[in-house]
Design an enzyme around this catalytic site. Structure first.
Site, PDB file in Angstrom:
ATOM      1  N   ASP A 154      14.546  -1.391   0.357  1.00  0.00           N
ATOM      2  CA  ASP A 154      15.340  -1.631   1.563  1.00  0.00           C
ATOM      3  C   ASP A 154      16.313  -2.764   1.222  1.00  0.00           C
ATOM      4  OD1 ASP A 154      16.107  -2.429   4.148  1.00  0.00           O
ATOM      5  OD2 ASP A 154      14.195  -1.951   5.033  1.00  0.00           O
TER       6      ASP A 154
ATOM      7  N   GLU B 296       7.333   2.387  -6.478  1.00  0.00           N
ATOM      8  CA  GLU B 296       7.439   1.813  -5.138  1.00  0.00           C
ATOM      9  C   GLU B 296       7.801   2.914  -4.148  1.00  0.00           C
ATOM     10  OE1 GLU B 296       6.572   0.020  -3.028  1.00  0.00           O
ATOM     11  OE2 GLU B 296       7.692  -1.825  -2.845  1.00  0.00           O
ATOM     12  N   ASP B 297       7.384   2.762  -2.898  1.00  0.00           N
ATOM     13  CA  ASP B 297       7.703   3.797  -1.907  1.00  0.00           C
ATOM     14  C   ASP B 297       9.137   3.689  -1.403  1.00  0.00           C
ATOM     15  OD1 ASP B 297       7.115   1.431  -0.589  1.00  0.00           O
ATOM     16  OD2 ASP B 297       6.030   2.375   1.057  1.00  0.00           O
TER      17      ASP B 297
ATOM     18  N   LYS C  42       0.808  -1.191   0.000  1.00  0.00           N
ATOM     19  CA  LYS C  42       0.000   0.000   0.000  1.00  0.00           C
ATOM     20  C   LYS C  42       0.854   1.260   0.000  1.00  0.00           C
ATOM     21  CE  LYS C  42      -3.068  -2.340   3.276  1.00  0.00           C
ATOM     22  NZ  LYS C  42      -2.601  -2.848   4.554  1.00  0.00           N
TER      23      LYS C  42
END
Ligand code: PRP
Length: 183
Positions: A107, A103-104, A47
């Site tokens: 990582d 995409e946020d 989300k």
């Protein structure tokens, strides 16, 4: 946690709303230039990326459509399990289309690597990836990323789509959460 104000829970503002909006405009400019004369089909990962994707797509001047995919990676934990599975698949075929994956945060890179693989298997005409944040020092796999908003240090960040236990996604800035909120 109940009853505290947002400011009491945030240790530091890492990237302000103004800095974010300026950077999103710069990224959009670059994308508009690179895709001039083409159509973009955005694929946004649920989300976290929804806030970034919605700001970005409103600054795009080429014809744009959007679809969403959802995979599991973190759950409510702060560490990647490395386990990635599709929870919600794309609604529309991507074969032969110019795909911009949004995409946020990247990582370890496990999630993005997996999703890029799935999308490429469907034979898009092109696949580029745009991430809002890159926690570069945490990377475990090699990745092709075409557009990056900000490279950030290895801190637990929330806001602008990013959550802790599903909260804080609605902050307009990127903040570092106080340790006592998640330890
Ligand atoms: C976050 C983020 C990426 C992933 C990055 O998703 O949106 O998808 O983790 O981590 P990685 O590079 O180590 O794989 P999360 O599972 O927290 O879901 P959300 O976007 O719904 O918050």
């Amino acid at each position: 946690m109940e009853g505290k104000t947002i400011n009491n829970q945030i240790k530091k503002v890492l990237i302000s709303e103004e800095q974010i909006q300026n950077r999103v405009s710069e990224l959009a400019k670059e994308i508009n230039r690179d895709y001039s004369g083409k159509k973009i089909h955005l694929v946004s990962i649920l989300k976290g990326a929804t806030i970034f994707a919605s700001d970005l797509m409103r600054k795009l001047e080429v014809p744009v459509t959007i679809d969403f995919i959802s995979v599991s990676s973190y759950g409510n934990s702060t560490e990647s399990s490395g386990v990635v599975r599709i929870i919600k698949d794309l609604d529309h075929p991507i074969e032969g289309r110019e795909i911009l994956l949004v995409e946020d945060i990247v990582d370890t890179g496990l999630t993005l690597k997996y999703i890029q693989g799935i999308l490429l298997a469907h034979k898009p005409k092109s696949l580029k990836t745009c991430v809002f944040l890159d926690k570069y020092e945490r990377r475990q796999v090699d990745l092709k990323i075409d557009y990056t908003g900000f490279i950030i240090p290895n801190e637990f960040v929330v806001g602008y789509g990013l959550d802790f236990a599903e909260r804080y996604r609605n902050l307009t800035f990127l903040g570092i959460l106080k340790e006592d909120e998640y330890t």
